[in-house]
Design a protein around this motif. Structure first.
Motif, mmCIF file in Angstrom:
data_model
loop_
_atom_site.group_PDB
_atom_site.id
_atom_site.type_symbol
_atom_site.label_atom_id
_atom_site.label_comp_id
_atom_site.label_asym_id
_atom_site.label_seq_id
_atom_site.Cartn_x
_atom_site.Cartn_y
_atom_site.Cartn_z
ATOM 1 N N ILE A 159 0.827 -1.207 0.000
ATOM 2 C CA ILE A 159 0.000 0.000 0.000
ATOM 3 C C ILE A 159 0.860 1.254 0.000
ATOM 4 N N VAL A 160 1.857 1.301 0.873
ATOM 5 C CA VAL A 160 2.724 2.485 0.940
ATOM 6 C C VAL A 160 3.453 2.685 -0.390
ATOM 7 N N SER A 161 3.909 1.606 -0.993
ATOM 8 C CA SER A 161 4.575 1.706 -2.292
ATOM 9 C C SER A 161 3.605 2.248 -3.346
ATOM 10 N N ALA A 162 2.357 1.792 -3.292
ATOM 11 C CA ALA A 162 1.357 2.267 -4.248
ATOM 12 C C ALA A 162 1.070 3.750 -4.058
ATOM 13 N N VAL A 163 1.090 4.207 -2.809
ATOM 14 C CA VAL A 163 0.875 5.636 -2.528
ATOM 15 C C VAL A 163 1.999 6.465 -3.137
ATOM 16 N N TYR A 164 3.234 6.009 -2.964
ATOM 17 C CA TYR A 164 4.366 6.736 -3.529
ATOM 18 C C TYR A 164 4.299 6.753 -5.057
ATOM 19 N N GLU A 165 3.911 5.635 -5.651
ATOM 20 C CA GLU A 165 3.752 5.586 -7.108
ATOM 21 C C GLU A 165 2.658 6.555 -7.549
ATOM 22 N N LEU A 166 1.602 6.631 -6.770
ATOM 23 C CA LEU A 166 0.476 7.511 -7.072
ATOM 24 C C LEU A 166 0.899 8.974 -7.078
ATOM 25 N N GLY A 178 13.338 0.997 -1.322
ATOM 26 C CA GLY A 178 13.830 0.783 0.023
ATOM 27 C C GLY A 178 13.239 1.757 1.012
ATOM 28 N N THR A 179 13.090 3.014 0.582
ATOM 29 C CA THR A 179 12.509 4.026 1.450
ATOM 30 C C THR A 179 11.056 3.715 1.759
ATOM 31 N N ALA A 180 10.318 3.256 0.766
ATOM 32 C CA ALA A 180 8.917 2.895 0.967
ATOM 33 C C ALA A 180 8.806 1.769 1.984
ATOM 34 N N ARG A 181 9.675 0.786 1.877
ATOM 35 C CA ARG A 181 9.652 -0.324 2.831
ATOM 36 C C ARG A 181 10.017 0.147 4.232
ATOM 37 N N GLU A 182 11.000 1.033 4.333
ATOM 38 C CA GLU A 182 11.381 1.566 5.635
ATOM 39 C C GLU A 182 10.223 2.316 6.260
ATOM 40 N N HIS A 183 9.537 3.097 5.455
ATOM 41 C CA HIS A 183 8.379 3.841 5.952
ATOM 42 C C HIS A 183 7.299 2.881 6.424
ATOM 43 N N ALA A 184 7.010 1.860 5.619
ATOM 44 C CA ALA A 184 5.998 0.875 5.986
ATOM 45 C C ALA A 184 6.391 0.139 7.271
ATOM 46 N N ASP A 185 7.668 -0.200 7.400
ATOM 47 C CA ASP A 185 8.137 -0.897 8.603
ATOM 48 C C ASP A 185 7.951 -0.024 9.841
ATOM 49 N N SER A 186 8.227 1.274 9.688
ATOM 50 C CA SER A 186 8.068 2.194 10.810
ATOM 51 C C SER A 186 6.600 2.286 11.237
#
Length: 225
Positions: A159-166, A178-186
């Protein structure tokens, strides 16, 4: 993006998914249409009464929406490809296809691959005029990609990756996978209160209602015809 993904997304979607904006940009019709005009497409009275009871729209609003829905979708349904094309118009700076797919799944309540008028207005009623609690439950169903009542770490990453793509070029500096995953992990760490590896609806609601930024962004969906 420092706050929870839905907070950032809500600010951009609040105008774009509001009833007025959707009317003007997608249906391109006159809200002052005379619903007594025999040329106006009609919804069955019994269906209209049921939707009046189950949504927060008036009879006239539903009649107006049905007229526009039938003009744009003569078959009475919206397929996913069409939905993605409409959604993409709102986010020209990014790639909206993945997020539009997730939104489509939430509106498509019977999972038949299309959105009926009834499904459309039921979903829009929550997004446009629901309470904060109703909107958060709707958001949870969006994030719960497989519909099992729990949000996993992988689902949140998707979902977070899709938001960034959006958001695309609107996000500065440019976001990497990697940043998207870090954000999602947080986010996941903050929401998974009992540390069992999944986010329950109660954990989601509790975390969101305690975050004033999220609560404020959810109220921005409110709209008046």
């Amino acid at each position: 993006m420092q706050s929870f993904a839905i907070s950032a997304l809500s600010r951009r979607l609040s105008r774009k998914l509001s009833l007025n904006f959707f009317h003007r940009q997608v249906f391109k019709k006159d809200n002052d249409v005379d619903v007594t005009d025999p040329s106006v497409a009609r919804f069955k009275p019994e269906g209209l009464d049921a939707l009046c009871r189950s949504t927060k729209f008036t009879r006239k609003e539903l009649q107006i929406m049905y007229r526009g829905f039938k003009q744009e979708c003569p078959a009475g349904i919206v397929k996913e490809d069409t939905f993605k094309e409409i959604f993409a118009q709102f986010f020209p700076q990014g790639d909206a296809s993945t997020y539009a797919h997730y939104i489509f799944k939430v509106f498509d309540q019977d999972h038949d691959g299309s959105i009926s008028f009834e499904e459309f207005v039921l979903g829009l009623s929550v997004v446009a005029r629901g309470t904060v609690q109703e909107k958060l439950l709707w958001a949870f169903s969006l994030y719960d990609l497989n519909g099992d009542g729990l949000i996993t770490r992988d689902e949140l990453v998707d979902i977070v990756s899709a938001v960034y793509e959006l958001l695309g070029k609107a996000v500065e500096p440019t976001i990497s996978d990697g940043t998207a995953r870090e954000h999602a992990d947080s986010i996941f760490q903050k929401m998974d209160a009992n540390e069992d590896g999944v986010i329950s609806v109660d954990e989601f609601m509790d975390a969101c209602t305690r975050d004033e930024n999220i609560k404020k962004s959810m109220t921005m969906f409110d709209t008046v015809m």
